[in-house]
Design an enzyme around this catalytic site. Structure first.
Site, PDB file in Angstrom:
ATOM      1  N   PRO A 101       0.830  -1.200   0.000  1.00  0.00           N
ATOM      2  CA  PRO A 101       0.000   0.000   0.000  1.00  0.00           C
ATOM      3  C   PRO A 101       0.871   1.259   0.000  1.00  0.00           C
ATOM      4  O   PRO A 101       1.859   1.338   0.733  1.00  0.00           O
ATOM      5  CB  PRO A 101      -0.795  -0.098   1.307  1.00  0.00           C
ATOM      6  CG  PRO A 101      -0.724  -1.541   1.703  1.00  0.00           C
ATOM      7  CD  PRO A 101       0.550  -2.091   1.138  1.00  0.00           C
ATOM      8  N   GLY A 107       6.478   1.266   3.885  1.00  0.00           N
ATOM      9  CA  GLY A 107       7.783   1.365   3.212  1.00  0.00           C
ATOM     10  C   GLY A 107       7.738   1.173   1.707  1.00  0.00           C
ATOM     11  O   GLY A 107       8.732   0.724   1.124  1.00  0.00           O
ATOM     12  N   SER A 108       6.622   1.527   1.061  1.00  0.00           N
ATOM     13  CA  SER A 108       6.547   1.257  -0.383  1.00  0.00           C
ATOM     14  C   SER A 108       7.644   2.010  -1.153  1.00  0.00           C
ATOM     15  O   SER A 108       8.218   1.466  -2.087  1.00  0.00           O
ATOM     16  CB  SER A 108       5.157   1.575  -0.943  1.00  0.00           C
ATOM     17  OG  SER A 108       4.930   2.952  -0.949  1.00  0.00           O
ATOM     18  N   ALA A 110      10.696   2.911  -0.147  1.00  0.00           N
ATOM     19  CA  ALA A 110      12.010   2.276   0.040  1.00  0.00           C
ATOM     20  C   ALA A 110      12.065   0.945  -0.713  1.00  0.00           C
ATOM     21  O   ALA A 110      13.098   0.584  -1.289  1.00  0.00           O
ATOM     22  CB  ALA A 110      12.280   2.054   1.528  1.00  0.00           C
ATOM     23  N   ALA A 111      10.950   0.208  -0.735  1.00  0.00           N
ATOM     24  CA  ALA A 111      10.939  -1.094  -1.418  1.00  0.00           C
ATOM     25  C   ALA A 111      11.100  -0.912  -2.929  1.00  0.00           C
ATOM     26  O   ALA A 111      11.822  -1.679  -3.584  1.00  0.00           O
ATOM     27  CB  ALA A 111       9.650  -1.850  -1.095  1.00  0.00           C
ATOM     28  N   ASP A 152      13.169   2.117   7.197  1.00  0.00           N
ATOM     29  CA  ASP A 152      12.489   1.431   6.095  1.00  0.00           C
ATOM     30  C   ASP A 152      13.496   0.738   5.173  1.00  0.00           C
ATOM     31  O   ASP A 152      13.372  -0.455   4.895  1.00  0.00           O
ATOM     32  CB  ASP A 152      11.651   2.429   5.274  1.00  0.00           C
ATOM     33  CG  ASP A 152      10.419   2.897   6.028  1.00  0.00           C
ATOM     34  OD1 ASP A 152      10.381   2.727   7.254  1.00  0.00           O
ATOM     35  OD2 ASP A 152       9.497   3.444   5.384  1.00  0.00           O
TER      36      ASP A 152
HETATM   37  O1  PMV Z   1       4.816   6.015   9.258  1.00  0.00           O
HETATM   38  P1  PMV Z   1       5.564   4.850   9.840  1.00  0.00           P
HETATM   39  O2  PMV Z   1       4.815   3.576   9.915  1.00  0.00           O
HETATM   40  O3  PMV Z   1       6.942   4.647   9.276  1.00  0.00           O
HETATM   41  O4  PMV Z   1       5.749   5.196  11.377  1.00  0.00           O
HETATM   42  C1  PMV Z   1       6.180   6.406  11.894  1.00  0.00           C
HETATM   43  C2  PMV Z   1       6.848   6.109  13.193  1.00  0.00           C
HETATM   44  C3  PMV Z   1       6.969   7.270  14.149  1.00  0.00           C
HETATM   45  O5  PMV Z   1       7.643   6.771  15.280  1.00  0.00           O
HETATM   46  C4  PMV Z   1       5.610   7.783  14.569  1.00  0.00           C
HETATM   47  C5  PMV Z   1       7.746   8.424  13.532  1.00  0.00           C
HETATM   48  C6  PMV Z   1       9.208   8.181  13.339  1.00  0.00           C
HETATM   49  O6  PMV Z   1       9.823   8.970  12.606  1.00  0.00           O
HETATM   50  O7  PMV Z   1       9.778   7.246  13.930  1.00  0.00           O
END
Ligand code: PMV
Length: 317
Positions: A101, A107-108, A110-111, A152
């Site tokens: 998604p 991480g789309s 980065a993937a 990611d």
């Molecule tokens: O958006 P995601 O799933 O990569 O998560 C963000 C994670 C946080 O801790 C809220 C922000 C961060 O930069 O680490």
């Protein structure tokens, strides 16, 4: 010349989001049931250097030279070209597809970068090792995300769980047993920047209360790490529940995310929590493999836009 292809998985944060911004550790895992894929084919009859990019998920069908210079696909290829010291690429056709998604904290971006770096470098007979792929994917993340943490690209390049703390080297996390998770997308977009900003405001207003939650989350992450490293991880589910409680307390859950967490637990999940920034986005539930379909079905009935069942295989460090 045959087509050369490469792929890379998605990722999700399992423990420690938000507290990680305040120096606590966090754990992220690869999600191998979704992937980005890049396929490269030579274009022997095309003019030298003409690169045709076909990325239907993001509605791109264009020559590289016609894409904006700041386009993520342009950035990735320019970073690779510079690393390889090439004056120009030979002509090729690059097709990029992904089942990850987009903008869902999985991480789309980065993937896609990792898959392209691997496929194009292999096509050029200059295959890159994982360390280099990781470093170049991080550079491309920086060129279109500002200040990414590097989580990611690291989880995705090595397809391995990672334990990390801001400002410290990532540690690959050994996991002794397989774990099955159900990820459910709330269908409500959550903005990471907005949620991180909202947490910062609450922290400025009430630092003691917020820091106490961050510290509790940090302890949960340490215990989760130990649990994952041991052959039995009976506490992993309840650690997810505890982590969710603290995420509620710091104000990043929503009524609907709580509904999804409860639905997963009622369907027999061993533990469940929101994952990522919150305010929308995903929840993740730990399940018995035999119960995964039931939990996923219950989450769909509760209103999840999409569910993904994924199994984290045992990993050595
Ligand atoms: O958006 P995601 O799933 O990569 O998560 C963000 C994670 C946080 O801790 C809220 C922000 C961060 O930069 O680490």
């Amino acid at each position: 010349m045959p087509a050369i292809s490469a792929s890379a998985p998605g990722k999700i944060i399992l423990f420690g989001e938000h507290a990680v911004v305040y120096g606590q550790p966090a754990i992220a895992i690869p999600v191998t049931q979704v992937a980005a894929r890049a396929v490269v084919m030579a274009r022997p009859t095309a003019p030298g250097g003409e690169i045709l990019i076909d990325a239907p998920d993001v509605q791109v069908l264009s020559l590289l030279q016609d894409l904006p210079t700041q386009h993520p696909l342009t950035c990735i290829l320019r970073i690779l070209q510079a690393h390889l010291g090439l004056a120009a690429f030979p002509a090729f056709h690059l097709r990029v597809t992904s089942t990850i998604p987009i903008a869902g904290g999985m991480g789309s971006g980065a993937a896609v970068a990792v898959a392209i770096l691997r496929a194009v470098s292999a096509f050029l007979n200059r295959p890159l090792d994982d360390e280099t792929v990781n470093q170049l994917a991080f550079e491309s993340e920086k060129s279109f995300h500002g200040t990414p943490s590097g989580v990611d690209n690291t989880v995705i390049t090595f397809a391995q769980p990672i334990y990390f703390r801001r400002g410290q080297p990532f540690e690959k996390l050994a996991t002794a047993a397989p774990h099955t998770f159900v990820i459910a997308d709330s269908g409500q977009p959550g903005s990471t920047a907005d949620m991180v900003g909202a947490v910062r405001q609450r922290w400025q207003t009430d630092p003691r209360r917020m820091e106490s939650h961050f510290e509790h989350i940090g302890q949960i992450v340490q215990q989760a790490r130990q649990a994952m490293e041991s052959p039995q991880a009976p506490r992993l589910g309840s650690l997810m529940d505890e982590n969710h409680f603290h995420l509620q307390q710091i104000g990043v859950s929503t009524p609907f995310l709580d509904v999804l967490v409860q639905a997963a637990l009622q369907a027999g999940a061993l533990g469940a929590k929101l994952s990522g920034a919150g305010g929308g986005g995903n929840i993740i539930a730990l399940v018995e493999a035999s119960n995964a379909e039931q939990v996923a079905a219950r989450l769909s009935t509760a209103g999840a836009a999409r569910t993904i069942i994924t199994t984290l295989k045992p990993h050595s460090r």
